[in-house]
Design a protein around this motif. Structure first.
Motif, short mmCIF file in Angstrom:
data_model
loop_
_atom_site.label_atom_id
_atom_site.label_comp_id
_atom_site.label_asym_id
_atom_site.label_seq_id
_atom_site.Cartn_x
_atom_site.Cartn_y
_atom_site.Cartn_z
N GLU A 2 0.77 -1.20 -0.12
CA GLU A 2 -0.10 0.21 -0.02
C GLU A 2 0.78 1.28 -0.20
O GLU A 2 1.99 1.20 0.59
CB GLU A 2 -0.78 -0.06 1.15
CG GLU A 2 -2.11 0.82 1.05
CD GLU A 2 -3.09 0.85 2.20
OE1 GLU A 2 -3.21 1.51 2.95
OE2 GLU A 2 -3.40 -0.66 2.58
N ASP A 3 0.59 2.29 -0.73
CA ASP A 3 1.22 3.42 -0.90
C ASP A 3 0.67 4.30 0.19
O ASP A 3 -0.36 4.88 0.29
CB ASP A 3 0.80 4.19 -2.11
CG ASP A 3 1.45 5.53 -2.28
OD1 ASP A 3 2.42 5.80 -1.51
OD2 ASP A 3 1.33 5.99 -3.39
N THR A 4 1.65 4.40 1.32
CA THR A 4 1.16 5.05 2.68
C THR A 4 0.76 6.64 2.24
O THR A 4 -0.07 7.34 2.86
CB THR A 4 2.14 4.83 3.79
OG1 THR A 4 3.47 5.30 3.38
CG2 THR A 4 2.00 3.49 4.14
N ALA A 5 1.74 7.31 1.48
CA ALA A 5 1.56 8.75 1.21
C ALA A 5 0.23 8.89 0.56
O ALA A 5 -0.49 9.88 0.85
CB ALA A 5 2.84 9.13 0.38
N SER A 6 -0.09 8.29 -0.52
CA SER A 6 -1.52 8.18 -1.11
C SER A 6 -2.79 7.95 -0.21
O SER A 6 -3.68 8.62 -0.36
CB SER A 6 -1.58 7.10 -2.18
OG SER A 6 -0.55 7.45 -3.20
N THR A 7 -2.57 6.95 0.82
CA THR A 7 -3.46 6.69 1.70
C THR A 7 -3.66 7.84 2.81
O THR A 7 -4.78 8.25 3.01
CB THR A 7 -3.18 5.36 2.46
OG1 THR A 7 -2.87 4.34 1.49
CG2 THR A 7 -4.27 4.91 3.62
N GLN A 8 -2.36 8.63 3.21
CA GLN A 8 -2.56 9.49 4.09
C GLN A 8 -3.31 10.72 3.32
O GLN A 8 -4.29 11.37 4.03
CB GLN A 8 -1.28 10.01 4.55
CG GLN A 8 -1.32 10.89 5.55
CD GLN A 8 0.05 11.18 6.17
OE1 GLN A 8 1.15 10.62 5.62
NE2 GLN A 8 0.22 12.16 7.08
N LEU A 9 -2.98 10.93 1.99
CA LEU A 9 -3.57 12.07 1.30
C LEU A 9 -4.99 11.90 1.26
O LEU A 9 -5.84 12.87 1.30
CB LEU A 9 -2.96 12.05 0.04
CG LEU A 9 -3.52 13.32 -0.75
CD1 LEU A 9 -3.22 14.57 -0.19
CD2 LEU A 9 -2.76 13.29 -2.29
N LEU A 10 -5.37 10.70 0.79
CA LEU A 10 -6.78 10.23 0.82
C LEU A 10 -7.51 10.33 2.05
O LEU A 10 -8.78 11.15 2.02
CB LEU A 10 -7.07 8.89 0.20
CG LEU A 10 -8.63 8.43 0.02
CD1 LEU A 10 -9.08 9.25 -0.99
CD2 LEU A 10 -8.43 7.04 -0.33
N ASN A 11 -7.15 10.03 3.21
CA ASN A 11 -7.71 10.15 4.61
C ASN A 11 -7.80 11.50 4.98
O ASN A 11 -8.96 12.02 5.37
CB ASN A 11 -6.81 9.44 5.57
CG ASN A 11 -6.98 7.98 5.50
OD1 ASN A 11 -7.70 7.27 4.90
ND2 ASN A 11 -6.15 7.13 6.17
N GLU A 12 -6.96 12.47 4.54
CA GLU A 12 -6.83 14.07 4.83
C GLU A 12 -8.21 14.43 4.08
O GLU A 12 -8.97 15.43 4.60
CB GLU A 12 -5.75 14.59 4.59
CG GLU A 12 -4.66 14.72 5.72
CD GLU A 12 -3.44 15.32 5.27
OE1 GLU A 12 -3.52 16.52 4.77
OE2 GLU A 12 -2.21 14.95 5.54
#
Length: 185
Positions: A2-12
């Motif tokens: 999983e791309d954690t940067a993308s996940t974090q961006l999506l969560n934000e």
């Protein structure tokens, strides 16, 4: 992976744009509220941590208002959201009972399970399973509490509907029922 940067961006994005405006989404003209409920059901299913955010935003009570036979916003998405909320265990049993969850489950079972259980059976089983686990945990913590027995008794009111729910559910194997492991049903 999983791309954690993308996940974090999506969560934000979900936090700042979607959930921050969720009250407006729910009160807008159709079809926006329905789409909002469908999207939220997917969000809490994929990431149960969002239930805590819903609680902090004060949206849990509103969502529980929709969890009722006859409510315009009661649908499969609402049922999935309530399932995720209860399964998250972020809400104590006492709070769930204050929101009349048992009465609402019993009304849903009386209305839909005997006539059209396909759309709600698995979700209701998960909700009841989690409530019974919460009651068992409460009994372990407070042995003198009568609340766990009351929860059990109140859910037992719809025993025939519960058996039909088990028979219709994907959660319970049809083979187990054929082998008569549930002879009372």
């Amino acid at each position: 992976m999983e791309d954690t940067a993308s996940t974090q961006l999506l969560n934000e994005l979900l936090l700042r744009k979607f959930l921050a405006n969720y009250g407006t989404i729910l009160t807008a003209n159709e079809p926006l509220p329905l789409l909002g409920l469908k999207l939220l059901s997917v969000i809490v299913d994929r990431n149960p941590a969002f239930v805590l955010i819903l609680k902090k935003l004060g949206l849990i009570t509103i969502l529980f208002e929709y969890f009722e036979v006859g409510h315009a916003k009661f649908n499969a998405a609402t049922l999935k959201i309530i399932r995720a909320i209860v399964a998250s265990r972020e809400i104590e049993l006492e709070e769930l009972l204050q929101m009349n969850i048992i009465e609402k489950i019993n009304a849903i079972m009386a209305e839909f399970v005997m006539s059209n259980p396909e759309w709600c059976s698995d979700h209701l089983l998960v909700i009841m399973h989690e409530i019974l686990h919460l009651a068992a945990e409460l009994k372990k913590k407070k042995a003198n509490s009568t609340l766990p027995q009351q929860v059990f008794d109140d859910l037992l009111v719809n025993f025939a509907a519960f058996c039909k729910l088990l028979a219709e559910s994907d959660v319970v194997s049809k083979q187990l029922l054929k082998r008569k492991r549930f002879p009372l049903c």
